[in-house]
Design an enzyme around this catalytic site. Structure first.
Site, mmCIF file in Angstrom:
data_model
loop_
_atom_site.group_PDB
_atom_site.id
_atom_site.type_symbol
_atom_site.label_atom_id
_atom_site.label_comp_id
_atom_site.label_asym_id
_atom_site.label_seq_id
_atom_site.Cartn_x
_atom_site.Cartn_y
_atom_site.Cartn_z
ATOM 1 N N GLY A 276 -60.306 -4.143 -26.901
ATOM 2 C CA GLY A 276 -60.196 -5.616 -26.523
ATOM 3 C C GLY A 276 -61.654 -6.050 -26.302
ATOM 4 O O GLY A 276 -62.777 -5.757 -27.212
ATOM 5 N N SER A 277 -62.069 -6.768 -25.220
ATOM 6 C CA SER A 277 -63.457 -7.595 -25.103
ATOM 7 C C SER A 277 -64.702 -6.621 -25.014
ATOM 8 O O SER A 277 -65.651 -7.186 -25.517
ATOM 9 C CB SER A 277 -63.250 -8.466 -23.878
ATOM 10 O OG SER A 277 -62.295 -9.442 -23.940
#
Lengths: 578, 127
Positions: free
Chosen positions: A285-286
């Site tokens: 993810g981020s």
């Protein structure tokens, strides 16, 4: 006496030798033989005397060696200690119980009696083992002294003990996944015990002392405790955590929950043996945006002043990219990172281009398995170059489509912020005078900008819960949806935080990953990285900062336009004594 | 003369034989003692190993934290308790009676003489 004899012999000789038909008298023959034998003995005695002199006077005695021979019993397996010398694994003498079935009178009775001492033994099974016509079977290995005493008290003939060395881990679950475990025959089966099995063999270990790991047991304890608390608070499935030395690549703590007790590796939960920190691979993810921005800044595809339009969701073929913390306006490069904009990151990745993005990811070590001293290393998953489409470039920009292990992520992020040099991770303590051999992956300037961006995330963005008074923390949160059957599962999250401190001249990296956390009242129902993993990482930093001897620094002044962080603190310059 | 030599020879041989016999038994005794000592030392090594393991076990951070919580008034060190010399006000070192009455001044003077106790835990200079 001799003189007489010689004289007499000579006198006789002159008188009789030339007489024909004369034979030497037997006494003469005997005498000359005697002389020959005497000479032989003299020679032997001289040799013996010389040897005696040589052994006693001329040579160094063997006594010092002889006196120490046999003092130390050969150690079956080397000890393992942490970086401060705390014993993590050793061998202790224990007794193992064996039986001579030929001498056992009643196998059934013996089995029942043994089952009373060892409740875990199965009566029928033991009985079957004691029945056949053999002279040796193991009954149970690695007994405690109390158990041994109880067996003595049974008074069953045909049972006997043999002392054996058994691997003992005094700290139990702490650092279990680092150490792994060894079986009763002292063969390493997991972790460092397996990965460095060759180094732990007695012939090698006798000379060099115990094997010193890079693990700091105190840090390991803090990380374990905080992760366990987070797992409990957010009823997560599990967690993984790492603390690494940013400059040297040494792993100070590596935790995977649930864990196991290496003294009894098969007794715990089945999932406990799985090492989430190195073997588990996850779409991060981020936190992956760190790589996207780093490659943009390093390659010149973007600068701190670049702007990206995030007003509209982005459409790529049949996919729509949305922002979780949508701002619906044009964002600057720092804002893309600060608000974790997927649209912004996707556009940055497209600016960098697929070919270069792949090259950078490979340099950051995200596409190949990392090298580590334990066998539990996960192979990252990514589209092969032929399968790689534009959509992959876009999703990889915000951490989907490429799955890596937590340690891999930590190694890459450390490279991004330590001045741009990727240091290979290690679980073995590096000698303090060993040269650091890393490979440059981004420029020192790009690295400085990334430190600034990470600082902003904690000072003003999604990572604010990781802020620690006294230590300048920088980091990035991440929240990824886990893949389920038929697509991503919105409720099954992988929440993470990767941070470093002090961020102006980073020393240590902290990575916290929670597997499927659920929001609680304290996190206002959120289960995202910023609400679950970041606070845990903050607590870890607050506790280990003083432990690791880092003095607190004054708060940095954050100004979006002008980076205030220390100019290119390259590797080597900020190396502190340890 | 010859007889004397024989007698002396026999005496010497007897003496040597006895000495050898004696020595041999002494060596036997010493060997037995050495074996006993070797075993004792090996046992001692084994207990040292055991005690080391025990010591490590007793030093388990979780156990120590629990003991400290129950028996000590100490709390973990946090960053706010670490100060550096720069955090103290700088004062002139003139020996005047009034200024030394101020506590801050006294601290600064102690530090000024090179006392390092305030920063004892530091191994790293502040960045």
């Amino acid at each position: 006496m001799m003189g007489f004899g010689r004289f007499r012999r000579r006198a006789v000789a002159t008188a009789k030798t030339d007489v024909p038909g004369w034979r030497r008298p037997p006494i003469e023959t005997g005498r000359s033989r005697l002389v020959a034998i005497g000479a032989g003995f003299l020679l032997l005695l001289t040799v013996m005397g010389g040897r005696l002199i040589e052994l006693t006077l001329l040579r160094d005695g063997e006594e010092p060696r002889l006196t120490t021979r046999g003092l130390r019993e050969p150690i079956e397996r080397g000890d393992i200690v942490d970086r401060n010398g705390i014993l993590l694994a050793t061998n202790l003498k224990t007794s193992s119980l064996y039986a001579n079935p030929r001498r056992i009178l009643d196998a059934g009775e013996a089995a029942r009696a043994l089952a009373k001492v060892f409740p875990e033994l199965d009566v029928a099974e033991v009985r079957a083992r004691l029945a056949p016509d053999k002279s040796f079977v193991w009954v149970k290995r690695g007994l405690t002294p109390a158990e041994q005493q109880s067996v003595y008290r049974l008074g069953i003939p045909g049972l006997a003990f043999q002392s054996e060395y058994r691997r003992v881990y005094p700290h139990g679950r702490l650092a279990a996944h680092v150490l792994g475990f060894a079986n009763v025959d002292n063969e390493g089966l997991a972790g460092v015990e397996k990965g460095l099995d060759g180094l732990l063999k007695p012939s090698v270990r006798d000379l060099t002392g115990p094997l010193t790991l890079s693990i700091d047991l105190r840090v390991q304890h803090v990380l374990t405790e905080e992760l366990a608390a987070a797992v409990e608070a957010f009823s997560a499935l599990g967690a993984a955590g790492l603390v690494t030395d940013i400059e040297s690549g040494e792993v100070l703590a590596m935790v995977s929950l649930p864990d196991f007790d290496p003294n009894r590796p098969n007794a715990g939960v089945k999932d406990g043996l799985f090492n989430r920190a190195t073997l588990g691979i996850y779409e991060m993810g981020s936190t992956f945006k760190t790589f996207t921005l780093a490659m943009a800044l390093d390659s010149g595809a973007g600068s701190m002043a670049s702007r990206y339009d995030a007003t509209e969701p982005m459409k790529i073929s049949r996919f729509v990219i949305n922002d979780y913390h949508a701002k619906r306006r044009v964002l600057t490069m720092p804002e893309v990172y600060l608000y974790s904009s997927n649209i912004g990151a996707a556009k940055i990745a497209l600016d960098v281009g697929t070919r270069r993005l792949q090259g950078y990811l490979r340099a950051f070590g995200q596409l190949d398995p990392i090298r580590l001293e334990i066998p539990e290393v996960g192979k990252p998953m990514s589209p092969t170059p032929t399968q790689w489409r534009e959509i992959n470039t876009v999703t990889v920009a915000f951490g989907h489509g490429v799955a890596v292990s937590p340690l891999q992520l930590a190694e890459g992020v450390a490279a991004v912020i330590n001045g741009g040099v990727r240091m290979p991770s290690t679980l073995v303590k590096r000698p303090s005078d060993a040269p650091l051999a890393g490979r440059r992956v981004i420029s020192a300037d790009a690295s400085r900008d990334m430190r600034y961006l990470m600082y902003l995330v904690v000072a003003k963005g999604t990572g604010s819960k990781a802020a620690v008074p006294g230590y300048n923390v920088g980091g990035k949160t991440g929240t990824a949806e886990k893949i389920g059957i038929g697509g991503y599962r919105a409720k099954a999250l992988l929440s993470s935080f990767v941070g470093a401190f002090p961020i102006n001249a980073p020393k240590y990296l902290v990575l916290v990953i929670l597997d499927e956390p659920h929001g609680n009242a304290k996190s206002q129902g959120y289960a995202t990285g910023g609400w679950t993993a970041a606070p845990a990482a903050g607590r870890v930093i607050a506790r280990i900062g003083p432990l690791l001897g880092l003095s607190p620094g004054a708060p940095l002044v954050a100004e979006p336009d002008r980076p205030v962080l220390a100019a290119s603190a390259a590797i080597g310059e900020n190396r502190a004594p340890r | 003369m010859k007889r004397h030599l024989t007698v002396i020879g026999i005496a010497v041989i007897a003496g040597l034989a006895f000495a050898l016999y004696n020595l041999k038994y002494q060596v036997h005794g010493l060997e037995a003692r050495r074996d006993a000592l070797t075993q004792a030392i090996a046992a001692e090594y084994e207990s040292v190993r055991l005690l080391k393991a025990e010591w490590s076990f007793l030093n388990n951070p979780k156990r120590l934290a629990d003991l400290a919580k129950r028996h000590l008034d100490l709390v973990p060190l946090d960053a706010s308790r670490i100060v550096s010399l720069d955090d103290f006000p700088r004062v002139s070192r003139q020996p005047s009676g009034e200024s030394s009455a101020e506590p801050a001044t006294r601290d600064a003077k102690t530090s000024g003489t090179g006392t390092k106790w305030l920063v004892g835990a530091h191994t790293v200079p502040s960045p």
